[in-house]
Design a protein around this motif. Sequence first.
Motif, short mmCIF file in Angstrom:
data_model
loop_
_atom_site.label_atom_id
_atom_site.label_comp_id
_atom_site.label_asym_id
_atom_site.label_seq_id
_atom_site.Cartn_x
_atom_site.Cartn_y
_atom_site.Cartn_z
N LEU A 1 0.84 -1.21 0.00
CA LEU A 1 0.00 0.00 0.00
C LEU A 1 0.87 1.25 0.00
O LEU A 1 0.61 2.19 -0.74
CB LEU A 1 -0.94 0.01 1.20
CG LEU A 1 -1.76 1.29 1.39
CD1 LEU A 1 -2.67 1.55 0.19
CD2 LEU A 1 -2.56 1.21 2.68
N ASP A 2 1.91 1.25 0.80
CA ASP A 2 2.83 2.39 0.86
C ASP A 2 3.47 2.63 -0.51
O ASP A 2 3.45 3.75 -1.05
CB ASP A 2 3.89 2.14 1.93
CG ASP A 2 4.81 3.32 2.12
OD1 ASP A 2 4.50 4.17 2.97
OD2 ASP A 2 5.83 3.41 1.42
N ALA A 3 4.03 1.59 -1.09
CA ALA A 3 4.71 1.71 -2.39
C ALA A 3 3.72 2.09 -3.49
O ALA A 3 4.01 2.93 -4.35
CB ALA A 3 5.41 0.39 -2.73
N THR B 1 -6.62 13.44 -12.62
CA THR B 1 -7.38 13.07 -11.43
C THR B 1 -6.89 11.72 -10.88
O THR B 1 -6.29 10.92 -11.61
CB THR B 1 -8.88 12.96 -11.74
OG1 THR B 1 -9.08 11.86 -12.63
CG2 THR B 1 -9.42 14.25 -12.36
N ASP B 2 -7.19 11.50 -9.62
CA ASP B 2 -6.84 10.21 -9.01
C ASP B 2 -7.50 9.05 -9.75
O ASP B 2 -6.88 8.00 -9.94
CB ASP B 2 -7.27 10.19 -7.54
CG ASP B 2 -6.35 10.99 -6.65
OD1 ASP B 2 -5.17 11.18 -7.00
OD2 ASP B 2 -6.81 11.43 -5.58
N ASP B 3 -8.75 9.23 -10.17
CA ASP B 3 -9.45 8.16 -10.88
C ASP B 3 -8.74 7.78 -12.17
O ASP B 3 -8.54 6.59 -12.45
CB ASP B 3 -10.89 8.58 -11.21
CG ASP B 3 -11.78 8.62 -9.98
OD1 ASP B 3 -11.52 7.85 -9.03
OD2 ASP B 3 -12.73 9.41 -9.97
N THR B 4 -8.35 8.77 -12.98
CA THR B 4 -7.70 8.46 -14.25
C THR B 4 -6.31 7.87 -14.03
O THR B 4 -5.92 6.94 -14.73
CB THR B 4 -7.62 9.68 -15.18
OG1 THR B 4 -6.92 10.73 -14.52
CG2 THR B 4 -8.98 10.16 -15.61
N ILE B 5 -5.59 8.38 -13.05
CA ILE B 5 -4.25 7.85 -12.76
C ILE B 5 -4.36 6.39 -12.31
O ILE B 5 -3.63 5.53 -12.81
CB ILE B 5 -3.53 8.71 -11.71
CG1 ILE B 5 -3.20 10.06 -12.30
CG2 ILE B 5 -2.28 8.01 -11.18
CD1 ILE B 5 -2.81 11.10 -11.30
N HIS B 6 -5.27 6.13 -11.40
CA HIS B 6 -5.45 4.76 -10.89
C HIS B 6 -5.81 3.82 -12.04
O HIS B 6 -5.23 2.73 -12.17
CB HIS B 6 -6.53 4.74 -9.80
CG HIS B 6 -6.63 3.46 -9.08
ND1 HIS B 6 -7.62 2.54 -9.34
CD2 HIS B 6 -5.86 2.92 -8.11
CE1 HIS B 6 -7.44 1.49 -8.56
NE2 HIS B 6 -6.39 1.69 -7.80
N LEU C 1 -8.54 2.42 -4.96
CA LEU C 1 -8.25 3.85 -4.95
C LEU C 1 -8.56 4.49 -3.60
O LEU C 1 -7.80 5.33 -3.12
CB LEU C 1 -9.03 4.56 -6.07
CG LEU C 1 -8.84 6.07 -6.17
CD1 LEU C 1 -7.36 6.43 -6.33
CD2 LEU C 1 -9.66 6.64 -7.31
N ARG C 2 -9.63 4.11 -2.95
CA ARG C 2 -9.99 4.75 -1.68
C ARG C 2 -8.91 4.51 -0.61
O ARG C 2 -8.67 5.38 0.22
CB ARG C 2 -11.37 4.31 -1.20
CG ARG C 2 -11.49 2.89 -0.74
CD ARG C 2 -12.93 2.54 -0.31
NE ARG C 2 -13.01 1.21 0.22
CZ ARG C 2 -13.02 0.10 -0.49
NH1 ARG C 2 -12.99 0.17 -1.82
NH2 ARG C 2 -13.07 -1.07 0.09
N HIS C 3 -8.23 3.36 -0.64
CA HIS C 3 -7.14 3.10 0.31
C HIS C 3 -5.94 3.98 -0.01
O HIS C 3 -5.27 4.48 0.90
CB HIS C 3 -6.73 1.64 0.28
CG HIS C 3 -7.77 0.73 0.85
ND1 HIS C 3 -7.61 -0.63 0.88
CD2 HIS C 3 -9.00 0.97 1.40
CE1 HIS C 3 -8.67 -1.19 1.41
NE2 HIS C 3 -9.53 -0.23 1.73
#
Length: 184
Positions: A90-92, A148-153, A173-175
Motif C-alpha cells: 500500500l505504501d509503495a 485526477t486520481d481516478d484516471t491515474i489509478h 483507490l480509496r485506500h
Amino acid sequence: MDLIFGKVNDQRTARVAELLSDFRTLQYYIAETPVDPQHQDDYYTEGWAALRQCSIDGQHILNCAAETRVPRVRGGPEEQAKAELQQVMLDAFSRRHEAQKIYLRQLAAQRWVGWRDQVLAGGRPHTGNIEQLVACDAQLRVELAGITDDTIHSDLRSSDYQMGRWTLEDPPLRHIQRWLRARR
C-alpha cells in the motif's frame, strides 16, 4: 499450504519491488525538471508556479514516513508476513500513484512552457501576444484539471495489466487516497 503461501508472498514481494522501481524512476524525472524560468519576470506565471509546486510535492512524497505499524493478525507467522507485505505494498503503491500525478502535472506545465516560448518567439509579453498567452494559461488549467486520481489509478492498473504484472492484491483507490490524506 506453506508452499502456496510462500509463493504468494514471493509475488507480493516482487510487486513491491516493481512499485518501488517505478516510484524511483518517476522521482528521477520529477527531480530533473527545471523549476526556474530563464527570465525572472516569468517566475510567478502559472506554468512555472506549477513546476515549482510539483518539485515541492515530489520532495514531500519522497520524504514522508512510511507507515510501519502493522496490526498483529491471527494465523501465525505466515499471516503476519502477509499483513506486513500488504502494508508495504500500500505504501509503495500510494507513493507511485502520487509520483505519477506529479509527473503528469509536470508534463502539462512543460508543454505550457513550450507553448509560451512559441508565442513569445524569443521576445517578451506585450499587448500583441497577451491573448495567446492567456490561451496558454487556460489550456494549462484544463490539462491540470484532467489529472485526477481516478484516471491515474485506472491508467496505472491498465499499464500494469498490459505488462503482465501481478495485480491481484493491488489496493483500491480509496485506500490510496486515505494513505495520501494521512501524509499531507
